[in-house]
Design a protein around this motif. Structure first.
Motif, PDB file in Angstrom:
ATOM      1  N   ALA A 197       4.347   6.802  -2.878  1.00  0.00           N
ATOM      2  CA  ALA A 197       4.773   5.423  -2.645  1.00  0.00           C
ATOM      3  C   ALA A 197       3.950   4.449  -3.483  1.00  0.00           C
ATOM      4  O   ALA A 197       4.483   3.511  -4.090  1.00  0.00           O
ATOM      5  CB  ALA A 197       4.645   5.098  -1.152  1.00  0.00           C
ATOM      6  N   LYS A 198       2.639   4.674  -3.516  1.00  0.00           N
ATOM      7  CA  LYS A 198       1.756   3.800  -4.284  1.00  0.00           C
ATOM      8  C   LYS A 198       2.100   3.840  -5.764  1.00  0.00           C
ATOM      9  O   LYS A 198       2.105   2.795  -6.441  1.00  0.00           O
ATOM     10  CB  LYS A 198       0.304   4.223  -4.068  1.00  0.00           C
ATOM     11  CG  LYS A 198      -0.712   3.298  -4.718  1.00  0.00           C
ATOM     12  CD  LYS A 198      -2.133   3.715  -4.373  1.00  0.00           C
ATOM     13  CE  LYS A 198      -3.160   2.776  -5.013  1.00  0.00           C
ATOM     14  NZ  LYS A 198      -4.546   3.190  -4.681  1.00  0.00           N
ATOM     15  N   GLN A 199       2.417   5.022  -6.277  1.00  0.00           N
ATOM     16  CA  GLN A 199       2.800   5.150  -7.685  1.00  0.00           C
ATOM     17  C   GLN A 199       4.055   4.350  -8.005  1.00  0.00           C
ATOM     18  O   GLN A 199       4.262   3.908  -9.139  1.00  0.00           O
ATOM     19  CB  GLN A 199       3.026   6.623  -8.032  1.00  0.00           C
ATOM     20  CG  GLN A 199       1.750   7.456  -8.057  1.00  0.00           C
ATOM     21  CD  GLN A 199       2.040   8.933  -8.262  1.00  0.00           C
ATOM     22  OE1 GLN A 199       3.181   9.342  -8.424  1.00  0.00           O
ATOM     23  NE2 GLN A 199       0.995   9.744  -8.239  1.00  0.00           N
ATOM     24  N   ASN A 200       4.893   4.167  -6.996  1.00  0.00           N
ATOM     25  CA  ASN A 200       6.150   3.440  -7.202  1.00  0.00           C
ATOM     26  C   ASN A 200       6.086   2.002  -6.678  1.00  0.00           C
ATOM     27  O   ASN A 200       7.115   1.353  -6.499  1.00  0.00           O
ATOM     28  CB  ASN A 200       7.296   4.191  -6.515  1.00  0.00           C
ATOM     29  CG  ASN A 200       7.655   5.472  -7.245  1.00  0.00           C
ATOM     30  OD1 ASN A 200       8.377   5.463  -8.227  1.00  0.00           O
ATOM     31  ND2 ASN A 200       7.123   6.587  -6.772  1.00  0.00           N
ATOM     32  N   GLY A 201       4.840   1.520  -6.442  1.00  0.00           N
ATOM     33  CA  GLY A 201       4.667   0.132  -6.054  1.00  0.00           C
ATOM     34  C   GLY A 201       5.081  -0.197  -4.634  1.00  0.00           C
ATOM     35  O   GLY A 201       5.441  -1.335  -4.332  1.00  0.00           O
ATOM     36  N   ILE A 202       5.048   0.794  -3.745  1.00  0.00           N
ATOM     37  CA  ILE A 202       5.433   0.588  -2.350  1.00  0.00           C
ATOM     38  C   ILE A 202       4.197   0.717  -1.465  1.00  0.00           C
ATOM     39  O   ILE A 202       3.420   1.659  -1.603  1.00  0.00           O
ATOM     40  CB  ILE A 202       6.503   1.619  -1.919  1.00  0.00           C
ATOM     41  CG1 ILE A 202       7.744   1.469  -2.804  1.00  0.00           C
ATOM     42  CG2 ILE A 202       6.860   1.424  -0.447  1.00  0.00           C
ATOM     43  CD1 ILE A 202       8.770   2.555  -2.572  1.00  0.00           C
ATOM     44  N   MET A 203       4.028  -0.212  -0.543  1.00  0.00           N
ATOM     45  CA  MET A 203       2.885  -0.183   0.360  1.00  0.00           C
ATOM     46  C   MET A 203       3.237   0.580   1.638  1.00  0.00           C
ATOM     47  O   MET A 203       4.405   0.743   1.978  1.00  0.00           O
ATOM     48  CB  MET A 203       2.461  -1.608   0.705  1.00  0.00           C
ATOM     49  CG  MET A 203       2.053  -2.433  -0.513  1.00  0.00           C
ATOM     50  SD  MET A 203       1.612  -4.133  -0.085  1.00  0.00           S
ATOM     51  CE  MET A 203       0.113  -3.845   0.883  1.00  0.00           C
ATOM     52  N   LYS A 204       2.176   1.044   2.347  1.00  0.00           N
ATOM     53  CA  LYS A 204       2.378   1.823   3.562  1.00  0.00           C
ATOM     54  C   LYS A 204       3.253   1.089   4.574  1.00  0.00           C
ATOM     55  O   LYS A 204       4.140   1.673   5.187  1.00  0.00           O
ATOM     56  CB  LYS A 204       1.034   2.165   4.203  1.00  0.00           C
ATOM     57  CG  LYS A 204       0.205   3.197   3.481  1.00  0.00           C
ATOM     58  CD  LYS A 204      -1.069   3.505   4.270  1.00  0.00           C
ATOM     59  CE  LYS A 204      -1.947   4.487   3.526  1.00  0.00           C
ATOM     60  NZ  LYS A 204      -3.191   4.776   4.292  1.00  0.00           N
ATOM     61  N   LYS A 205       2.983  -0.205   4.761  1.00  0.00           N
ATOM     62  CA  LYS A 205       3.732  -0.948   5.767  1.00  0.00           C
ATOM     63  C   LYS A 205       5.212  -1.038   5.412  1.00  0.00           C
ATOM     64  O   LYS A 205       6.073  -1.153   6.294  1.00  0.00           O
ATOM     65  CB  LYS A 205       3.142  -2.340   5.953  1.00  0.00           C
ATOM     66  CG  LYS A 205       3.201  -3.234   4.723  1.00  0.00           C
ATOM     67  CD  LYS A 205       2.570  -4.593   5.035  1.00  0.00           C
ATOM     68  CE  LYS A 205       2.629  -5.522   3.813  1.00  0.00           C
ATOM     69  NZ  LYS A 205       1.999  -6.840   4.110  1.00  0.00           N
ATOM     70  N   GLU A 206       5.515  -0.953   4.114  1.00  0.00           N
ATOM     71  CA  GLU A 206       6.921  -0.980   3.702  1.00  0.00           C
ATOM     72  C   GLU A 206       7.616   0.333   4.037  1.00  0.00           C
ATOM     73  O   GLU A 206       8.816   0.359   4.328  1.00  0.00           O
ATOM     74  CB  GLU A 206       7.020  -1.269   2.216  1.00  0.00           C
ATOM     75  CG  GLU A 206       6.576  -2.674   1.830  1.00  0.00           C
ATOM     76  CD  GLU A 206       6.658  -2.916   0.335  1.00  0.00           C
ATOM     77  OE1 GLU A 206       7.577  -3.648  -0.075  1.00  0.00           O
ATOM     78  OE2 GLU A 206       5.812  -2.363  -0.394  1.00  0.00           O
ATOM     79  N   ILE A 207       6.856   1.436   4.002  1.00  0.00           N
ATOM     80  CA  ILE A 207       7.421   2.721   4.362  1.00  0.00           C
ATOM     81  C   ILE A 207       7.841   2.724   5.829  1.00  0.00           C
ATOM     82  O   ILE A 207       8.876   3.265   6.211  1.00  0.00           O
ATOM     83  CB  ILE A 207       6.405   3.865   4.112  1.00  0.00           C
ATOM     84  CG1 ILE A 207       6.066   3.965   2.623  1.00  0.00           C
ATOM     85  CG2 ILE A 207       6.955   5.205   4.599  1.00  0.00           C
ATOM     86  CD1 ILE A 207       5.013   4.985   2.307  1.00  0.00           C
TER      87      ILE A 207
END
Length: 212
Positions: A197-207
């Motif tokens: 997720a981090k590699q694709n610019g997504i934060m944990k809270k967004e998951i």
């Protein structure tokens, strides 16, 4: 003996079905003719289907999709069924290795049952199947020697199936989980998803965010 090794993964690049077949192939020895097929790479041709009808054994490896067989592979089997009914002239044995992303190998039992039903319809003899859980671990342990590590029970099962294939014997379905603590597997998997997720610019809270 003429043996077809069939990769049923929808992925054309690196995939766990290919890893499983690469591990299984050396167990067959050098006294057989081996033929390789990848269902997703290109549609099978009429000559491919015809060739499969003249094998002594089929070894099918594929990933679990929604507790069943991937749609592209099911389509291929449906077409192969007609060829088998028209061209098969001897007993053909089917062996299967199914992997899934859940920890429990038992999750594969419905897909294996579907294969058994297909065999009954097509005239192929269902011989034996392995249902392996935690399939996504295969990539991280593919360099571990055969018979060692968290997939040791999978390797042992492959030894059994390979021996049965060469003797044209049947065996019971083997549903396996890795020799690895489930909680550690869950933690490692979560870390892996977070890293992707981090590699694709997504934060944990967004998951974790629920859609309205």
């Amino acid at each position: 003996m003429k043996i077809a090794l069939i990769n049923g993964s929808p992925k054309s690049g690196k995939n766990n079905s290919a890893r499983l077949l690469r591990s299984f192939e050396p167990l067959l020895g050098k006294d057989h003719e081996l033929f390789h097929f990848h269902v997703s790479r290109l549609p099978l041709t009429e000559s491919d289907y015809s060739a499969l009808c003249h094998m002594d054994a089929l070894v099918l490896a594929f990933p679990l999709y929604v507790d069943a067989i991937p749609s592209h592979l099911l389509r291929m089997l449906t077409e192969l069924e007609d060829y088998m009914k028209a061209e098969r002239s001897k007993e053909i044995m089917l062996y299967a290795i199914v992997n899934n992303g859940f920890f429990e190998g038992e999750q594969n039992k419905i897909a294996i049952r579907i294969l058994q039903n297909w065999c009954a319809r097509s005239g192929v003899r269902f011989a034996q199947a392995i249902g392996q859980g935690a399939g996504e671990m295969l990539q991280s342990v593919e360099n571990v020697p055969h018979g060692h590590g968290p997939m040791k029970n999978l390797h042992n099962a492959m030894d059994v199936v390979a021996a049965n294939l060469q003797s044209r014997k049947t065996g019971g379905t083997l549903l396996l989980s890795p020799k690895f603590p489930r909680i550690a597997w869950k933690i490692a998997g979560t870390m892996g998803w977070n890293a992707m997720a981090k590699q694709n610019g997504i934060m944990k809270k967004e998951i974790r965010r629920r859609l309205p």
